[in-house]
Design an enzyme around this catalytic site. Structure first.
Site, PDB file in Angstrom:
ATOM      1  N   ASP A  45       0.819  -1.209   0.000  1.00 47.92           N
ATOM      2  CA  ASP A  45       0.000   0.000   0.000  1.00 47.92           C
ATOM      3  C   ASP A  45       0.858   1.266   0.000  1.00 47.92           C
ATOM      4  OD1 ASP A  45      -2.104  -1.716   0.181  1.00 47.92           O
ATOM      5  OD2 ASP A  45      -2.900  -0.933   2.072  1.00 47.92           O
ATOM      6  N   HIS A 189       3.842  -2.307   3.302  1.00 44.74           N
ATOM      7  CA  HIS A 189       3.865  -0.918   2.831  1.00 44.74           C
ATOM      8  C   HIS A 189       5.227  -0.595   2.214  1.00 44.74           C
ATOM      9  CE1 HIS A 189       0.689  -1.109   5.876  1.00 44.74           C
ATOM     10  NE2 HIS A 189       0.117  -0.085   5.244  1.00 44.74           N
TER      11      HIS A 189
END
Length: 461
Positions: A45, A189
């Site tokens: 993400d 991430h």
């Protein structure tokens, strides 16, 4: 003031709390976990990031691993070369809004604009659009799950707190290896510039990921794109452990739902009809819906005082857990309601706050047979209230009945909420003092016919 508070509670509940609860715990309209023995999904993400995303792509290429990148539109617009490289090297690109902002804090039209902007960037750089979407922090709102517009919302089955540098690469690797198995959707991430993250945190993620990929290679586990894992969903059947996990998740959902109901009862002072084992609660309200023709040219009109009934969801869940069919559940409800309507009539007569009410009413998806008790069943008028009620009651029905999902799929044309209404004089005539005996005799015959209906239904099943 009470009406304003009520509407604020309704809006926050329907727009935010319930969608988040059922999507995270119950997996309603979202993809969280695949069904594969040898394949798992790495998802990243918040990128692309000019420092860490290129290093991540190098690492994935070295291990011949495919991943899914949920990109923030504004970051993708700044670094189109990284977006193009993701696409060229065979990774899946999904949408993570144009800016990293919670869907709870935006209007539905704003969320749609964010998604459209990000897809426009992706299409302009890669020449292809995408149908995969992950909302920031995994938080969905009512409109996200009620109408997905053809998009597939992807959440995750495991996350590791890799946005914090304090965890360290060693501890992060240990957490990730504990979750390394087929079907897992891992949340990581590749950018540390979002709210609450540490800028240098992706460096630890890269070190831990390299160890994970090496161990996965030894175990002959493959990292695949989310769409690849998604396609396995309809092919493989759930294992016994997954079924057990689903049971645990459902119990958790039921607990959360009942806590929400308890809060609702306290805030809006709902009263139980019976002191013990009540089937519904009631309160006085002013009717705000369209005019309803009840019977004998009597109308329920906007502004009329009414008594609003709410089924006790704990009792419904208990009944649904033992019901053998929808018919069986409906008959049990009719019998219990029949026994408690005299209690309701008695309470109303002796409650000065209930004087002048014109009718009792409820909105329910279980509306087979209430006519036998003197209720009338009416269609809900089209509009926002019907749409919200339909989504809410379908979610509730999935919880209270063990075959709720199957019933909703097989009988979606008839499983719709309807308005159930009874004039006050009908309630008093049938269930208070002299009218009660006449009603009991008629209803006992109805109950016998229902027993035969239930037996025939169960034999058919």
């Amino acid at each position: 003031m009470q009406t304003l508070l009520l509407w604020m509670f309704y809006i926050s509940t329907f727009y935010a709390f319930i969608p988040a609860l059922v999507s995270r715990i119950f997996g309603f309209r979202v993809f969280r976990r695949g069904k594969s023995e040898q394949e798992y999904a790495l998802t990243f993400d918040d990128g692309p990031d000019p420092v860490y995303t290129s290093q991540l792509l190098d690492l994935l290429k070295r291990f011949d691993a495919k991943a899914t990148f949920f990109v923030v539109g504004i970051n993708a617009e700044k670094h189109p070369e990284l977006l193009k490289r993701m696409h060229d090297e065979g990774h899946l690109i999904g949408i993570h809004n144009y800016v990293h902002k919670s869907n709870w804090l935006m209007r539905p039209v704003t969320v749609r604009r964010q998604i459209a902007q990000t897809e426009s960037v992706i299409r302009r750089v890669t020449g292809e659009g995408t149908t995969f979407y992950r909302p920031p922090w995994g938080i969905v709102n009512f409109f996200d799950i009620s109408n997905t517009h053809g998009r597939r919302i992807v959440l995750w089955s495991s996350m590791f707190g890799d946005w914090k540098a304090s965890i360290g690469a060693k501890q992060l690797a240990e957490r990730m290896l504990k979750k390394l198995r087929g079907g897992e959707v891992m949340l990581l991430h590749d950018c540390g510039t979002t709210l609450g993250a540490d800028v240098e945190a992706p460096q630890n993620m890269l070190i831990a990921l390299e160890k994970l990929l090496r161990v996965a290679q030894e175990r002959q586990l493959r990292s695949v794109r989310v769409d690849t894992l998604f396609c396995r969903q309809s092919v493989n059947k759930p294992t016994a452990s997954e079924m057990s996990s689903t049971g645990w998740l459902k119990r958790t959902l039921v607990f959360g739902w009942l806590q929400y109901e308890r809060l609702f009862h306290v805030l809006f002072r709902l009263r139980p009809v019976s002191k013990e084992d009540t089937i519904f609660y009631y309160r006085r309200r002013i009717y705000h819906g369209p005019n309803v023709n009840m019977e004998n040219s009597r109308w329920l009109e906007k502004g009329d005082p009414i008594i609003e009934l709410h089924f006790d969801n704990r009792k419904l869940f208990q009944l649904g857990s033992t019901a053998k069919s929808m018919v069986h559940l409906a008959i049990q409800l009719i019998r219990i309601v029949k026994k408690q309507l005299p209690d309701l009539a008695q309470r109303i007569v002796h409650d000065s706050e209930m004087k002048g009410v014109k009718a009792i009413y409820a909105v329910s998806m279980i509306h087979r047979g209430p006519e036998k008790l003197g209720f009338q069943v009416r269609e809900l008028p089209k509009g926002l209230f019907k749409h919200v009620s339909t989504v809410y009651l379908k979610l509730l029905f999935r919880v209270i009945h063990p075959l709720g999902s199957e019933q909703l799929s097989e009988k979606k044309d008839v499983m719709v909420p309807k308005l159930i209404v009874m004039p006050m004089d009908t309630l008093f005539d049938r269930f208070h003092q002299g009218g009660l005996h006449r009603s009991d005799e008629a209803l006992e015959q109805t109950a016998q016919r229902d027993d035969v209906h239930t037996l025939n239904s169960e034999m058919t099943e």
